[in-house]
Scaffold this active site. Structure first.
Site, PDB file in Angstrom:
ATOM      1  N   LYS A  33       0.312 -38.234 -30.700  1.00 57.32           N
ATOM      2  CA  LYS A  33       0.020 -37.282 -31.770  1.00 57.32           C
ATOM      3  C   LYS A  33       0.040 -35.871 -31.201  1.00 57.32           C
ATOM      4  CE  LYS A  33      -1.752 -36.256 -35.934  1.00 57.32           C
ATOM      5  NZ  LYS A  33      -0.501 -35.504 -36.162  1.00 57.32           N
ATOM      6  N   LYS A  35       3.574 -33.895 -27.787  1.00 60.32           N
ATOM      7  CA  LYS A  35       3.856 -32.524 -28.240  1.00 60.32           C
ATOM      8  C   LYS A  35       5.365 -32.376 -28.316  1.00 60.32           C
ATOM      9  CE  LYS A  35       1.403 -28.755 -29.189  1.00 60.32           C
ATOM     10  NZ  LYS A  35       0.033 -28.661 -29.702  1.00 60.32           N
ATOM     11  N   THR A  51      -9.541 -26.488 -38.558  1.00 56.31           N
ATOM     12  CA  THR A  51      -9.832 -26.078 -37.173  1.00 56.31           C
ATOM     13  C   THR A  51     -11.118 -25.243 -37.134  1.00 56.31           C
ATOM     14  OG1 THR A  51      -7.502 -26.127 -36.670  1.00 56.31           O
ATOM     15  CG2 THR A  51      -8.890 -24.867 -35.169  1.00 56.31           C
ATOM     16  N   ASN A  70      -4.884 -17.382 -38.692  1.00 54.67           N
ATOM     17  CA  ASN A  70      -5.259 -18.611 -39.386  1.00 54.67           C
ATOM     18  C   ASN A  70      -6.639 -19.115 -38.954  1.00 54.67           C
ATOM     19  OD1 ASN A  70      -5.345 -21.053 -40.662  1.00 54.67           O
ATOM     20  ND2 ASN A  70      -3.415 -21.821 -39.837  1.00 54.67           N
ATOM     21  N   SER A  79      -5.948 -34.019 -39.308  1.00 57.71           N
ATOM     22  CA  SER A  79      -4.584 -34.563 -39.306  1.00 57.71           C
ATOM     23  C   SER A  79      -4.623 -36.091 -39.290  1.00 57.71           C
ATOM     24  CB  SER A  79      -3.844 -34.117 -38.043  1.00 57.71           C
ATOM     25  OG  SER A  79      -3.118 -32.950 -38.298  1.00 57.71           O
TER      26      SER A  79
HETATM   27  P1  NAD Z   1      -2.080 -17.071 -36.008  1.00 60.67           P
HETATM   28  O1  NAD Z   1      -0.737 -16.637 -35.564  1.00 60.67           O
HETATM   29  O2  NAD Z   1      -2.313 -17.407 -37.436  1.00 60.67           O
HETATM   30  O3  NAD Z   1      -3.177 -15.956 -35.620  1.00 60.67           O
HETATM   31  C1  NAD Z   1      -3.241 -15.310 -34.396  1.00 60.67           C
HETATM   32  C2  NAD Z   1      -3.914 -13.964 -34.592  1.00 60.67           C
HETATM   33  O4  NAD Z   1      -4.088 -13.350 -33.331  1.00 60.67           O
HETATM   34  C3  NAD Z   1      -3.122 -12.977 -35.437  1.00 60.67           C
HETATM   35  O5  NAD Z   1      -4.005 -12.300 -36.301  1.00 60.67           O
HETATM   36  C4  NAD Z   1      -2.553 -11.990 -34.409  1.00 60.67           C
HETATM   37  O6  NAD Z   1      -2.357 -10.702 -34.950  1.00 60.67           O
HETATM   38  C5  NAD Z   1      -3.668 -12.010 -33.410  1.00 60.67           C
HETATM   39  N1  NAD Z   1      -3.306 -11.519 -32.077  1.00 60.67           N
HETATM   40  C6  NAD Z   1      -2.148 -11.674 -31.395  1.00 60.67           C
HETATM   41  N2  NAD Z   1      -2.226 -11.053 -30.205  1.00 60.67           N
HETATM   42  C7  NAD Z   1      -3.469 -10.523 -30.125  1.00 60.67           C
HETATM   43  C8  NAD Z   1      -4.158  -9.773 -29.149  1.00 60.67           C
HETATM   44  N3  NAD Z   1      -3.595  -9.459 -27.990  1.00 60.67           N
HETATM   45  N4  NAD Z   1      -5.441  -9.393 -29.401  1.00 60.67           N
HETATM   46  C9  NAD Z   1      -6.028  -9.699 -30.572  1.00 60.67           C
HETATM   47  N5  NAD Z   1      -5.422 -10.414 -31.531  1.00 60.67           N
HETATM   48  C10 NAD Z   1      -4.163 -10.823 -31.313  1.00 60.67           C
HETATM   49  O7  NAD Z   1      -2.445 -18.312 -35.059  1.00 60.67           O
HETATM   50  P2  NAD Z   1      -3.585 -19.408 -35.260  1.00 60.67           P
HETATM   51  O8  NAD Z   1      -2.995 -20.609 -35.909  1.00 60.67           O
HETATM   52  O9  NAD Z   1      -4.778 -18.778 -35.842  1.00 60.67           O
HETATM   53  O10 NAD Z   1      -3.863 -19.807 -33.744  1.00 60.67           O
HETATM   54  C11 NAD Z   1      -4.667 -19.007 -32.888  1.00 60.67           C
HETATM   55  C12 NAD Z   1      -5.114 -19.852 -31.719  1.00 60.67           C
HETATM   56  O11 NAD Z   1      -5.842 -20.974 -32.189  1.00 60.67           O
HETATM   57  C13 NAD Z   1      -3.965 -20.396 -30.856  1.00 60.67           C
HETATM   58  O12 NAD Z   1      -4.383 -20.470 -29.520  1.00 60.67           O
HETATM   59  C14 NAD Z   1      -3.795 -21.800 -31.407  1.00 60.67           C
HETATM   60  O13 NAD Z   1      -3.220 -22.670 -30.450  1.00 60.67           O
HETATM   61  C15 NAD Z   1      -5.247 -22.156 -31.684  1.00 60.67           C
HETATM   62  N6  NAD Z   1      -5.353 -23.269 -32.616  1.00 60.67           N
HETATM   63  C16 NAD Z   1      -5.040 -23.120 -33.929  1.00 60.67           C
HETATM   64  C17 NAD Z   1      -5.122 -24.206 -34.769  1.00 60.67           C
HETATM   65  C18 NAD Z   1      -4.834 -24.074 -36.244  1.00 60.67           C
HETATM   66  O14 NAD Z   1      -5.051 -25.060 -36.966  1.00 60.67           O
HETATM   67  N7  NAD Z   1      -4.386 -22.927 -36.723  1.00 60.67           N
HETATM   68  C19 NAD Z   1      -5.505 -25.466 -34.275  1.00 60.67           C
HETATM   69  C20 NAD Z   1      -5.840 -25.584 -32.922  1.00 60.67           C
HETATM   70  C21 NAD Z   1      -5.754 -24.467 -32.094  1.00 60.67           C
END
Ligand code: NAD
Length: 407
Positions: free
Chosen positions: A67, A103, A187, A217, A345
């Site tokens: 997964k 992955k 998340t 997100n 999921s």
């Molecule tokens: P996203 O792209 O929706 O959001 C990322 C945010 O970070 C954006 O607002 C962007 O502008 C900001 N950003 C980028 N560079 C930056 C910086 N240098 N300083 C401050 N802000 C910055 O991504 P996401 O889905 O929210 O994922 C964010 C993290 O959470 C990642 O590491 C991802 O692997 C992890 N994650 C997300 C999920 C999920 O369900 N969305 C699940 C597990 C892990």
């Protein structure tokens, strides 16, 4: 060369110094079962042919089908995908869901493709890998730059080729294509249940001053959930700037501002400041929710938070981790803190297989039970081993994997 896989092996080695594991198990768990690299020829809208490189790494399936997400990024490669597949194996074991770890990815900048090109590429990835994925073999999901719509194209392609219309081959689908209630916020919601379970144990006050790096997100939903529960969001940031208000930011108004302007910068309800200064704000909880390697040996001294709560994957380097532990700052590790996404999921997969639709209340009640329970277990283990929460989470995951691999 991308050294993400070496970093995970390093973390593995640190955890296995605390508890003894069978040498044969350690040899097996450090290598993926299968690594697949494929060529994806796509006819572009202008009639030219482009060939993209795609991946699927099936790391370990001792505890259930592989997964893990599929990422579209111009800089992804098989080493990165392998490291992420290993972390998925551990993450699924940490929350004790019946899944292994995998992955996938495509080396592509999706912003350079039209929507029809993106659809052809996504369908081709699925066609090419149709024999190795499946509801009982390997279940992909979204990751960086992949969306519910892309998951729906892939599910549709799988159904066309195999005749299996359950949709259980892939998760993160839109609701109308068999997605689960609650997946979009899972998340952050799962993270909040972890936080709730640990808040008192980590010595946090009833009302916490929270700082979130990344208003995307995961971060935006977290801001909403934490503040609705009565905590104060005193600063947040995006790729352009940071915004702060010691009295607490109005999250709804900030979301509106971001929707209209594309950034948190210039929000009237706070003071805009330099993006990277965000990490050094004085607060109770710092939630990195943007990128990896944000808290490092060279800046860890400047952090002023009581707890670091890793909603992002890999925001803290191992050296910074050690320094924080030595200073008494607790780090709630990514493989626990953001595991709510993969947990919901798994609920989606289960609903698809059973042809059921669970309400959001039902989904969150099940999620809460899992996240609360596993957080407490990890906390107790960290105490008894006199170690940090990351190593304790690794130890618990490895014990579960070792047990499953004995069968
Ligand atoms: P996203 O792209 O929706 O959001 C990322 C945010 O970070 C954006 O607002 C962007 O502008 C900001 N950003 C980028 N560079 C930056 C910086 N240098 N300083 C401050 N802000 C910055 O991504 P996401 O889905 O929210 O994922 C964010 C993290 O959470 C990642 O590491 C991802 O692997 C992890 N994650 C997300 C999920 C999920 O369900 N969305 C699940 C597990 C892990």
């Amino acid at each position: 060369m991308n050294d993400s896989f070496q970093n995970v092996l390093f973390q593995l080695e640190r955890a296995t110094k605390l508890v003894s594991f069978s040498p044969d198990f350690l040899k097996r768990i450090a290598q993926p079962n299968r690594q697949i690299r494929v060529s994806l020829p796509i006819k572009m809208d202008n009639g030219m042919l482009n060939v993209y490189e795609g991946y699927r790494v099936q790391f370990n399936n001792a505890r259930g089908p592989y997964k893990g997400g599929i990422r579209y990024h111009q800089e992804t490669d098989i080493e990165e995908v392998k490291a992420l597949a290993f972390l998925m194996t551990l993450k699924c074991a940490v929350v004790n869901i019946p899944m292994g770890g995998g992955k996938g990815g495509i080396m592509v900048n999706p912003k350079e493709l039209s929507k029809t090109e993106l659809e052809r590429l996504s369908r081709t990835w699925m066609q090419t890998l149709v024999d190795v994925v499946g509801p009982h073999k390997d279940i992909p999901a979204p990751d960086m730059n992949t969306t519910p719509e892309i998951m729906a194209w892939m599910a549709d392609e799988y159904a066309k080729v195999t005749g299996d219309t359950t949709g259980a081959v892939i998760t993160g689908k839109p609701l109308e294509f068999g997605g689960s209630q609650g997946r979009a916020t899972a998340t952050a919601q799962g993270g909040f249940y972890v936080f709730e379970a640990l808040q008192e144990k980590l010595g946090l006050p009833e009302v916490c001053r929270v700082v979130i790096q990344g208003f995307g997100n995961a971060g935006e939903h977290a801001a909403d959930i934490w503040t609705k529960a009565g905590h104060k969001l005193i600063a947040t940031s995006d790729s352009r700037a940071a915004i702060r208000n010691p009295e607490g930011l109005d999250v709804l108004a900030l979301s509106e501002h971001k929707k209209t302007t594309g950034s948190v910068a210039g929000f009237a309800g706070g003071e805009t400041f330099e993006r990277d200064e965000l990490l050094y704000q004085n607060c109770d909880v710092l939630i990195p929710a943007a990128l990896e390697n944000q808290i490092r040996e060279d800046n860890v001294d400047r952090l002023q938070s009581h707890v670091v709560f890793e909603l992002a994957n890999g925001p803290t380097t191992p050296e910074a981790d050690d320094q924080l532990f030595a200073r008494g700052v607790s780090v709630v590790p990514d493989i626990l803190a953001n595991a709510g996404g993969v947990t919901v999921s798994t609920f989606e997969w289960e609903q698809n297989l059973k042809k059921e639709h669970w309400s959001e209340e039902e989904v969150f009640a099940k999620l809460k039970t899992i996240m609360n329970q596993e957080s407490e277990l990890i906390f107790e283990r960290a105490q008894s081993l006199q170690t940090d929460l990351r190593r304790a989470a690794f130890v618990i995951a490895l014990e579960r994997l070792q047990q499953a691999m004995k069968r």
